[in-house]
Design a protein around this motif. Structure first.
Motif, PDB file in Angstrom:
ATOM      1  N   ILE A   1      -4.884   0.159  14.376  1.00 15.27           N
ATOM      2  CA  ILE A   1      -5.070   0.186  12.755  1.00 15.27           C
ATOM      3  C   ILE A   1      -6.123   1.265  12.329  1.00 15.27           C
ATOM      4  O   ILE A   1      -6.994   1.781  12.999  1.00 15.27           O
ATOM      5  CB  ILE A   1      -5.425  -1.064  12.426  1.00 15.27           C
ATOM      6  CG1 ILE A   1      -6.943  -1.489  12.656  1.00 15.27           C
ATOM      7  CG2 ILE A   1      -4.310  -2.152  12.861  1.00 15.27           C
ATOM      8  CD1 ILE A   1      -7.412  -2.770  11.921  1.00 15.27           C
ATOM      9  N   GLY A   2      -5.823   1.975  11.111  1.00 14.23           N
ATOM     10  CA  GLY A   2      -6.963   2.777  10.608  1.00 14.23           C
ATOM     11  C   GLY A   2      -6.850   2.530   9.027  1.00 14.23           C
ATOM     12  O   GLY A   2      -5.784   1.986   8.604  1.00 14.23           O
ATOM     13  N   GLY A   3      -7.638   3.225   8.365  1.00 12.71           N
ATOM     14  CA  GLY A   3      -7.768   3.405   7.046  1.00 12.71           C
ATOM     15  C   GLY A   3      -9.169   3.176   6.667  1.00 12.71           C
ATOM     16  O   GLY A   3      -9.952   2.527   7.242  1.00 12.71           O
ATOM     17  N   SER A   4      -9.546   3.532   5.381  1.00 13.92           N
ATOM     18  CA  SER A   4     -10.692   3.553   4.747  1.00 13.92           C
ATOM     19  C   SER A   4     -11.640   2.296   5.069  1.00 13.92           C
ATOM     20  O   SER A   4     -12.625   2.216   5.271  1.00 13.92           O
ATOM     21  CB  SER A   4     -10.810   4.232   3.377  1.00 13.92           C
ATOM     22  OG  SER A   4     -10.334   5.638   3.318  1.00 13.92           O
TER      23      SER A   4
ATOM     24  N   ASP B   1       0.783  -1.071  -0.017  1.00 15.78           N
ATOM     25  CA  ASP B   1      -0.011  -0.019  -0.062  1.00 15.78           C
ATOM     26  C   ASP B   1       0.933   1.075   0.102  1.00 15.78           C
ATOM     27  O   ASP B   1       1.666   1.401   0.859  1.00 15.78           O
ATOM     28  CB  ASP B   1      -0.993  -0.385   1.350  1.00 15.78           C
ATOM     29  CG  ASP B   1      -2.058   0.934   1.008  1.00 15.78           C
ATOM     30  OD1 ASP B   1      -1.985   1.964   0.562  1.00 15.78           O
ATOM     31  OD2 ASP B   1      -3.286   0.371   1.098  1.00 15.78           O
ATOM     32  N   LEU B   2       0.773   2.217  -0.894  1.00 13.67           N
ATOM     33  CA  LEU B   2       1.368   3.483  -1.133  1.00 13.67           C
ATOM     34  C   LEU B   2       0.904   4.708  -0.502  1.00 13.67           C
ATOM     35  O   LEU B   2       1.291   5.661  -0.593  1.00 13.67           O
ATOM     36  CB  LEU B   2       1.928   3.430  -2.516  1.00 13.67           C
ATOM     37  CG  LEU B   2       2.551   2.511  -3.269  1.00 13.67           C
ATOM     38  CD1 LEU B   2       2.601   2.577  -4.661  1.00 13.67           C
ATOM     39  CD2 LEU B   2       3.892   2.176  -2.542  1.00 13.67           C
TER      40      LEU B   2
ATOM     41  N   ASP C   1      -0.358   7.206   2.319  1.00 16.46           N
ATOM     42  CA  ASP C   1       0.273   7.633   3.380  1.00 16.46           C
ATOM     43  C   ASP C   1      -0.414   8.965   3.957  1.00 16.46           C
ATOM     44  O   ASP C   1      -0.148   9.435   4.958  1.00 16.46           O
ATOM     45  CB  ASP C   1       1.513   7.683   3.438  1.00 16.46           C
ATOM     46  CG  ASP C   1       2.042   8.814   2.317  1.00 16.46           C
ATOM     47  OD1 ASP C   1       1.234   9.404   1.770  1.00 16.46           O
ATOM     48  OD2 ASP C   1       3.400   8.925   2.251  1.00 16.46           O
ATOM     49  N   ILE C   2      -1.440   9.478   3.467  1.00 14.30           N
ATOM     50  CA  ILE C   2      -1.851  10.986   3.956  1.00 14.30           C
ATOM     51  C   ILE C   2      -2.561  10.617   5.306  1.00 14.30           C
ATOM     52  O   ILE C   2      -2.103  11.524   6.071  1.00 14.30           O
ATOM     53  CB  ILE C   2      -3.098  11.308   2.749  1.00 14.30           C
ATOM     54  CG1 ILE C   2      -2.551  11.693   1.523  1.00 14.30           C
ATOM     55  CG2 ILE C   2      -3.741  12.487   3.391  1.00 14.30           C
ATOM     56  CD1 ILE C   2      -3.576  12.398   0.490  1.00 14.30           C
ATOM     57  N   GLY C   3      -3.229   9.348   5.279  1.00 12.93           N
ATOM     58  CA  GLY C   3      -4.065   9.271   6.833  1.00 12.93           C
ATOM     59  C   GLY C   3      -2.947   8.974   7.788  1.00 12.93           C
ATOM     60  O   GLY C   3      -3.149   9.567   8.919  1.00 12.93           O
ATOM     61  N   LYS C   4      -2.015   8.344   7.436  1.00  8.63           N
ATOM     62  CA  LYS C   4      -0.826   8.224   8.390  1.00  8.63           C
ATOM     63  C   LYS C   4      -0.009   9.239   8.853  1.00  8.63           C
ATOM     64  O   LYS C   4       0.242   9.520   9.925  1.00  8.63           O
ATOM     65  CB  LYS C   4       0.076   7.188   7.621  1.00  8.63           C
ATOM     66  CG  LYS C   4       1.546   6.885   8.525  1.00  8.63           C
ATOM     67  CD  LYS C   4       2.281   5.673   7.724  1.00  8.63           C
ATOM     68  CE  LYS C   4       2.812   6.585   6.675  1.00  8.63           C
ATOM     69  NZ  LYS C   4       3.710   7.583   6.546  1.00  8.63           N
ATOM     70  N   ASN C   5       0.175  10.385   7.736  1.00  4.97           N
ATOM     71  CA  ASN C   5       0.863  11.261   8.016  1.00  4.97           C
ATOM     72  C   ASN C   5       0.164  12.282   8.978  1.00  4.97           C
ATOM     73  O   ASN C   5       0.624  13.004   9.671  1.00  4.97           O
ATOM     74  CB  ASN C   5       1.207  12.166   6.524  1.00  4.97           C
ATOM     75  CG  ASN C   5       2.131  11.468   5.802  1.00  4.97           C
ATOM     76  OD1 ASN C   5       2.733  10.306   6.413  1.00  4.97           O
ATOM     77  ND2 ASN C   5       2.414  11.913   4.525  1.00  4.97           N
ATOM     78  N   ILE C   6      -1.351  12.152   8.851  1.00  7.39           N
ATOM     79  CA  ILE C   6      -2.098  13.205   9.567  1.00  7.39           C
ATOM     80  C   ILE C   6      -1.802  12.794  10.893  1.00  7.39           C
ATOM     81  O   ILE C   6      -1.812  13.079  12.207  1.00  7.39           O
ATOM     82  CB  ILE C   6      -3.567  13.215   9.190  1.00  7.39           C
ATOM     83  CG1 ILE C   6      -3.762  14.050   7.888  1.00  7.39           C
ATOM     84  CG2 ILE C   6      -4.369  13.681  10.224  1.00  7.39           C
ATOM     85  CD1 ILE C   6      -5.138  13.641   7.146  1.00  7.39           C
TER      86      ILE C   6
ATOM     87  N   GLY D   1       1.108   1.807  15.029  1.00  6.74           N
ATOM     88  CA  GLY D   1       0.261   2.388  14.134  1.00  6.74           C
ATOM     89  C   GLY D   1       0.360   1.721  12.586  1.00  6.74           C
ATOM     90  O   GLY D   1       1.127   2.077  12.180  1.00  6.74           O
ATOM     91  N   LEU D   2      -0.817   0.992  12.337  1.00  4.27           N
ATOM     92  CA  LEU D   2      -0.495   0.380  10.826  1.00  4.27           C
ATOM     93  C   LEU D   2      -1.822   0.973  10.174  1.00  4.27           C
ATOM     94  O   LEU D   2      -3.159   1.397  10.659  1.00  4.27           O
ATOM     95  CB  LEU D   2      -0.690  -1.025  10.925  1.00  4.27           C
ATOM     96  CG  LEU D   2       0.236  -1.786  11.946  1.00  4.27           C
ATOM     97  CD1 LEU D   2      -0.134  -3.515  11.701  1.00  4.27           C
ATOM     98  CD2 LEU D   2       1.607  -1.640  11.044  1.00  4.27           C
ATOM     99  N   SER D   3      -1.507   1.454   9.020  1.00  2.34           N
ATOM    100  CA  SER D   3      -2.538   2.004   7.935  1.00  2.34           C
ATOM    101  C   SER D   3      -2.770   1.138   6.739  1.00  2.34           C
ATOM    102  O   SER D   3      -1.528   0.791   6.326  1.00  2.34           O
ATOM    103  CB  SER D   3      -1.997   3.463   7.617  1.00  2.34           C
ATOM    104  OG  SER D   3      -3.184   3.996   6.716  1.00  2.34           O
ATOM    105  N   ALA D   4      -3.947   1.193   6.024  1.00  2.00           N
ATOM    106  CA  ALA D   4      -4.188   0.629   4.826  1.00  2.00           C
ATOM    107  C   ALA D   4      -5.219   1.417   4.199  1.00  2.00           C
ATOM    108  O   ALA D   4      -6.210   1.688   4.816  1.00  2.00           O
ATOM    109  CB  ALA D   4      -4.244  -0.852   5.032  1.00  2.00           C
ATOM    110  N   LEU D   5      -5.250   1.769   2.894  1.00  2.00           N
ATOM    111  CA  LEU D   5      -6.281   2.265   2.168  1.00  2.00           C
ATOM    112  C   LEU D   5      -7.027   1.288   1.335  1.00  2.00           C
ATOM    113  O   LEU D   5      -8.035   1.561   0.625  1.00  2.00           O
ATOM    114  CB  LEU D   5      -5.580   3.294   1.388  1.00  2.00           C
ATOM    115  CG  LEU D   5      -6.634   4.307   0.973  1.00  2.00           C
ATOM    116  CD1 LEU D   5      -7.743   5.361   1.812  1.00  2.00           C
ATOM    117  CD2 LEU D   5      -6.277   5.339   0.089  1.00  2.00           C
ATOM    118  N   LEU D   6      -6.488   0.199   1.087  1.00  2.42           N
ATOM    119  CA  LEU D   6      -7.029  -0.763   0.004  1.00  2.42           C
ATOM    120  C   LEU D   6      -7.470  -1.878   0.655  1.00  2.42           C
ATOM    121  O   LEU D   6      -6.732  -2.768   1.611  1.00  2.42           O
ATOM    122  CB  LEU D   6      -5.878  -1.000  -1.010  1.00  2.42           C
ATOM    123  CG  LEU D   6      -5.211   0.059  -1.724  1.00  2.42           C
ATOM    124  CD1 LEU D   6      -4.018  -0.467  -2.563  1.00  2.42           C
ATOM    125  CD2 LEU D   6      -6.163   0.779  -2.520  1.00  2.42           C
TER     126      LEU D   6
END
Length: 230
Positions: free
Chosen positions: A192-195, A115-116, A118-123, A160-165
């Motif tokens: 964890i977080g992401g859409s 997963d490329l 990173d906007i949510g992770k950066n926030i 903290g782990l993020s994924a958008l897909l």
């Protein structure tokens, strides 16, 4: 004087203004000092980093969070405010130790393998730093073993782990399993977080919690930190 300038910092965080060249939510603000200039001015006046963070940056982002939850602000507005806080924190780093401001805890964040985004992770990273946490951002497309190695080396309180897909969500579970295989799972709280992520998914992979957005992630970390202190 302290209240005056920290109040201006707080207002410019709400307005999402990093420098004097930036527009704000309100008209006629271009040319007025932004968060960066005001932070530098506050330091020059002898105002502590603690006061700048607590009374300016953090309170400003609290209000931004309220506006976001109320539907008054949207993601671009939140990003602008988060960028302003991030700029101020970069200026304040050398002064934090002098002010006796200790990090609340250490946190590693990463967007999982494949997963490329990173906007949510950066926030989340910016909000956590603004709240007083030390954050190591490993970036995006991070292999589970790289995360395991970082946890072993740094011994953070949180991961903290993020994924958008939806196709990369499973790599969150693989990362948690890799922590288990390495004997590190019980040493770190995983959020964890992401859409595409949900509370149910978090529970299914054995995460400690789920944040729907940056503010919820911060609130979760604060809550878990408080429970650890009890």
């Amino acid at each position: 004087m302290t209240d005056d300038i920290t109040g201006l910092i707080r207002e410019n965080v709400i307005q999402g203004r990093v420098t004097r060249e930036d527009e704000g939510m309100d008209e006629g603000m271009v040319g007025q000092p932004g968060v960066s200039e005001l932070t530098e001015e506050a330091i020059a006046l002898g105002i502590s980093a603690r006061d700048i963070i607590n009374n300016g940056l953090t309170r400003g982002m609290d209000i931004v969070g309220q506006k976001f939850e109320a539907g008054e602000y949207y993601i671009p507005d939140m990003l602008a405010s988060a960028e302003a806080v991030g700029a101020a924190m970069e200026i304040l780093v050398p002064y934090l130790a002098k002010s006796g401001v200790k990090a609340k805890g250490n946190i590693i964040v990463a967007t999982v393998k494949g997963d490329l985004h990173d906007i949510g992770k950066n926030i989340v990273s910016i909000l956590l730093r603004g709240a007083g946490y030390t954050v190591n951002d490993l970036g995006n497309n991070v292999d589970p073993q790289v995360i395991v190695d970082a946890v072993r080396k740094e011994n953070p309180q949180f991961l903290g782990l993020s994924a958008l897909l939806t196709s990369t969500m499973r790599n969150m579970g693989e990362t948690i399993q890799a922590l288990k295989n390495s004997g590190l799972r019980d040493k770190v709280k995983v959020i964890i977080g992401g859409s595409p992520v949900s509370e149910e998914f978090a529970q299914s992979i054995g995460a400690d919690g789920y944040g729907a957005d940056g503010f919820q992630a911060l609130a979760l970390v604060e809550s878990l930190s408080s429970s650890n202190d009890d």
